[in-house]
Design a protein around this motif. Structure first.
Motif, PDB file in Angstrom:
ATOM      1  N   THR A 148     109.176  37.914  33.624  1.00  0.00           N
ATOM      2  CA  THR A 148     110.286  38.872  33.817  1.00  0.00           C
ATOM      3  C   THR A 148     110.118  39.817  34.999  1.00  0.00           C
ATOM      4  N   GLY A 149     108.895  40.077  35.435  1.00  0.00           N
ATOM      5  CA  GLY A 149     108.667  41.085  36.480  1.00  0.00           C
ATOM      6  C   GLY A 149     108.792  42.512  35.971  1.00  0.00           C
ATOM      7  N   VAL A 150     108.958  42.671  34.659  1.00  0.00           N
ATOM      8  CA  VAL A 150     109.177  44.012  34.097  1.00  0.00           C
ATOM      9  C   VAL A 150     107.839  44.736  33.900  1.00  0.00           C
ATOM     10  N   GLU A 151     107.831  46.030  34.281  1.00  0.00           N
ATOM     11  CA  GLU A 151     106.659  46.887  34.062  1.00  0.00           C
ATOM     12  C   GLU A 151     106.828  47.602  32.719  1.00  0.00           C
ATOM     13  N   LEU A 152     105.766  47.752  31.985  1.00  0.00           N
ATOM     14  CA  LEU A 152     105.833  48.600  30.786  1.00  0.00           C
ATOM     15  C   LEU A 152     105.950  50.046  31.264  1.00  0.00           C
ATOM     16  N   SER A 153     106.828  50.822  30.633  1.00  0.00           N
ATOM     17  CA  SER A 153     106.969  52.231  31.016  1.00  0.00           C
ATOM     18  C   SER A 153     105.848  53.036  30.360  1.00  0.00           C
ATOM     19  N   ASN A 154     105.626  54.244  30.870  1.00  0.00           N
ATOM     20  CA  ASN A 154     104.574  55.079  30.279  1.00  0.00           C
ATOM     21  C   ASN A 154     104.830  55.339  28.792  1.00  0.00           C
ATOM     22  N   SER A 155     106.103  55.569  28.427  1.00  0.00           N
ATOM     23  CA  SER A 155     106.367  55.861  27.009  1.00  0.00           C
ATOM     24  C   SER A 155     106.103  54.620  26.150  1.00  0.00           C
ATOM     25  N   GLN A 156     106.431  53.447  26.673  1.00  0.00           N
ATOM     26  CA  GLN A 156     106.121  52.219  25.901  1.00  0.00           C
ATOM     27  C   GLN A 156     104.604  52.074  25.750  1.00  0.00           C
ATOM     28  N   ILE A 157     103.881  52.354  26.837  1.00  0.00           N
ATOM     29  CA  ILE A 157     102.421  52.216  26.788  1.00  0.00           C
ATOM     30  C   ILE A 157     101.847  53.179  25.731  1.00  0.00           C
ATOM     31  N   ILE A 158     102.357  54.411  25.734  1.00  0.00           N
ATOM     32  CA  ILE A 158     101.844  55.405  24.764  1.00  0.00           C
ATOM     33  C   ILE A 158     102.106  54.923  23.336  1.00  0.00           C
ATOM     34  N   GLN A 159     103.306  54.401  23.127  1.00  0.00           N
ATOM     35  CA  GLN A 159     103.679  53.908  21.798  1.00  0.00           C
ATOM     36  C   GLN A 159     102.762  52.750  21.365  1.00  0.00           C
ATOM     37  N   ILE A 160     102.561  51.799  22.273  1.00  0.00           N
ATOM     38  CA  ILE A 160     101.723  50.628  21.962  1.00  0.00           C
ATOM     39  C   ILE A 160     100.286  51.083  21.685  1.00  0.00           C
ATOM     40  N   THR A 161      99.824  52.030  22.498  1.00  0.00           N
ATOM     41  CA  THR A 161      98.463  52.542  22.354  1.00  0.00           C
ATOM     42  C   THR A 161      98.231  53.119  20.943  1.00  0.00           C
ATOM     43  N   LYS A 162      99.229  53.883  20.477  1.00  0.00           N
ATOM     44  CA  LYS A 162      99.107  54.484  19.132  1.00  0.00           C
ATOM     45  C   LYS A 162      98.888  53.407  18.077  1.00  0.00           C
ATOM     46  N   ILE A 163      99.681  52.335  18.188  1.00  0.00           N
ATOM     47  CA  ILE A 163      99.594  51.262  17.187  1.00  0.00           C
ATOM     48  C   ILE A 163      98.252  50.531  17.319  1.00  0.00           C
ATOM     49  N   CYS A 164      97.815  50.332  18.561  1.00  0.00           N
ATOM     50  CA  CYS A 164      96.533  49.631  18.769  1.00  0.00           C
ATOM     51  C   CYS A 164      95.382  50.427  18.149  1.00  0.00           C
ATOM     52  N   ARG A 165      95.448  51.756  18.314  1.00  0.00           N
ATOM     53  CA  ARG A 165      94.381  52.589  17.715  1.00  0.00           C
ATOM     54  C   ARG A 165      94.441  52.483  16.193  1.00  0.00           C
ATOM     55  N   LYS A 193      94.367  53.384  31.497  1.00  0.00           N
ATOM     56  CA  LYS A 193      94.476  54.839  31.688  1.00  0.00           C
ATOM     57  C   LYS A 193      94.767  55.526  30.356  1.00  0.00           C
ATOM     58  N   TYR A 194      95.489  54.821  29.483  1.00  0.00           N
ATOM     59  CA  TYR A 194      95.864  55.400  28.190  1.00  0.00           C
ATOM     60  C   TYR A 194      94.974  54.921  27.042  1.00  0.00           C
ATOM     61  N   TYR A 195      94.377  53.746  27.222  1.00  0.00           N
ATOM     62  CA  TYR A 195      93.617  53.160  26.109  1.00  0.00           C
ATOM     63  C   TYR A 195      92.300  52.636  26.672  1.00  0.00           C
ATOM     64  N   SER A 196      91.551  53.552  27.303  1.00  0.00           N
ATOM     65  CA  SER A 196      90.342  53.123  28.023  1.00  0.00           C
ATOM     66  C   SER A 196      89.314  52.516  27.069  1.00  0.00           C
ATOM     67  N   GLU A 197      89.283  53.024  25.826  1.00  0.00           N
ATOM     68  CA  GLU A 197      88.237  52.570  24.901  1.00  0.00           C
ATOM     69  C   GLU A 197      88.438  51.139  24.403  1.00  0.00           C
ATOM     70  N   GLY A 198      89.687  50.611  24.526  1.00  0.00           N
ATOM     71  CA  GLY A 198      89.931  49.286  23.927  1.00  0.00           C
ATOM     72  C   GLY A 198      90.617  48.299  24.852  1.00  0.00           C
ATOM     73  N   THR A 199      90.620  48.576  26.170  1.00  0.00           N
ATOM     74  CA  THR A 199      91.370  47.687  27.082  1.00  0.00           C
ATOM     75  C   THR A 199      90.457  46.955  28.057  1.00  0.00           C
ATOM     76  N   ILE A 200      90.723  45.649  28.201  1.00  0.00           N
ATOM     77  CA  ILE A 200      90.111  44.862  29.277  1.00  0.00           C
ATOM     78  C   ILE A 200      91.232  44.580  30.264  1.00  0.00           C
ATOM     79  N   VAL A 201      91.048  44.997  31.511  1.00  0.00           N
ATOM     80  CA  VAL A 201      92.064  44.736  32.537  1.00  0.00           C
ATOM     81  C   VAL A 201      91.628  43.498  33.326  1.00  0.00           C
TER      82      VAL A 201
END
Ligand code: PLP
Length: 400
Positions: free
Chosen positions: A171-188, A215-223
């Protein structure tokens, strides 16, 4: 002699993309003009300083450390931190022969099933299945992630790894910061590990800036990322993984190196030395990457805008070089042409309109969805413009 193929591998069907490409090649060899939107390859000439560094490195004939040469690991950490505000160190960086093998090996070493937002890149689900993992599909923005993970756990699955791609392919779509924050909460909350595939991070169209998930989920992300897209060096096969700066990262890193050391050893040494120049942040290299990104953005936005004008729907791409179009609203009309699914649609456009584009089903979409991925990186500017008139012709037929 008879051979029995390992069942996890035998269940994987040959990619329809390959069969499709063969069909395109046959048509091209027979002299037919084809507008090839099928290939996701960036094709700019090699930047001159990177090329020089590569030639100079031809004498680097020794095996280098599994995980990559220290100078490159250091440079990649500096590069990513400067670009995306992260805090990686050389110890967090692993170099591989392309990011694809690193994605595969991450799935190989981390226990648990894979969660994929749909549509998703073609290789993740087959990789997971080859490794005996189950795949749980969620909405493209992961809005139903929590519900799907809970359901899967109730059904005896072990969802553990969420694989995100931003900007996305197809899609070429970027996740927005608010989406990232939301996803991060659920991942934690659900204790999920994120693999964030950021191979298109530097090809940004200036609509939403790229945010690194770590940047938002440093403890659990592999980039993961690499040379293939921003530097047009897919064939050089160099990628990297940025691991969390904690025990989790150390453990995953340790086993990734064990897997690499016993299978593919390391990325090619001359390519690693040349990559130091690519990630050097030097002015000329940065200018080259910015110019390539600008060109991708112009071409991709043009295709998106033109197709939107004639009535096709697509999410607006924010990065990369893809447009993911939908013909769903023409479903009834398409049925009259015996087009029932995305494969029929892709074949029809190839045969009647000389347009080659991959069907949505390749990206794990339900087969009945009438979607196609257009890659804008392969055609010349002239062919890109010409091809749009074929889309217009087809849309006129659908409107009659
Ligand atoms: N991830 C995505 C989303 C891609 O589109 C691609 C290549 O098409 C890759 C990973 C593979 O990249 P690499 O060349 O680093 O293996």
């Amino acid at each position: 002699m008879k051979v029995k193929i390992v069942s996890q591998i035998a269940q994987i069907k040959p990619s329809a993309a390959l069969a499709f490409n063969e069909k395109v090649q046959t048509l091209v060899f027979s002299g037919k003009k084809i507008y090839h939107f099928g290939f996701g390859e960036s094709r700019f000439p090699v930047q001159k300083d990177i090329k020089k560094a590569f030639i100079k490195a031809a004498d680097k004939i020794s095996y280098e450390p599994v995980g990559g040469i220290p100078v490159l690991r250091e440079q990649i950490a500096l590069y990513w931190n400067k670009k995306f505000g992260t805090k990686f160190t050389a110890e967090n960086v692993l170099i591989g022969a392309g990011s694809k093998i690193l994605l595969h090996d991450c799935l190989r070493v981390i226990e648990g099933d894979l969660i994929l937002p749909v549509p998703t890149w073609v290789a993740y689900a087959p990789q997971a299945k080859m490794l005996g993992k189950k795949v749980i599909y969620v909405n493209s923005d992961a809005s139903n992630l929590e519900q799907k993970v809970k359901e899967a756990r109730k059904n005896g699955l072990k969802p553990k790894i969420l694989l995100l791609t931003s900007p996305g392919n197809p899609t070429g779509v970027e996740l927005s910061n608010s989406q990232i924050i939301q996803i991060t909460k659920i991942c934690r909350k659900l204790n999920l590990i994120v693999i964030s595939d950021e191979i298109y991070a530097q090809i940004n169209h200036g609509i939403i800036s790229h945010t690194c998930f770590a940047k938002y989920y440093s403890e659990g992300t592999i980039v993961t990322s690499g040379l293939s897209k921003a530097f047009s060096l897919g064939g050089w096969r160099l990628g990297f993984a940025l691991l969390p700066n904690n025990e989790l990262g150390k453990t995953i890193g340790k086993y990734l190196k064990i897997v690499a050391g016993n299978s593919w050893s390391m990325a090619s040494a001359p390519v690693q030395y040349a990559a130091v120049e690519a990630f050097s942040l030097k002015k000329d290299v940065e200018k080259y990457v910015a110019n390539c990104a600008k060109k991708h953005a112009l071409r991709t936005q043009k295709v998106y805008q033109e197709l939107k004008k004639i009535g096709l729907e697509a999410p607006q791409p924010h990065g990369g070089f893809y447009v993911y179009i939908s013909f769903d609203k023409f479903a009834k009309k398409l049925l009259k042409l015996r087009i029932r699914n995305s494969v029929d649609l892709s074949n029809y456009l190839l045969e009647k309109y000389q347009i080659a584009a991959l069907p949505g089903v390749e990206f794990c979409e339900p087969p009945q969805r009438l979607t196609l991925r257009l890659s804008t990186s392969y055609l010349s500017d002239l062919d890109l413009s010409k091809s749009l008139s074929y889309f217009r012709d087809f849309l006129e037929v659908l409107r009659k």
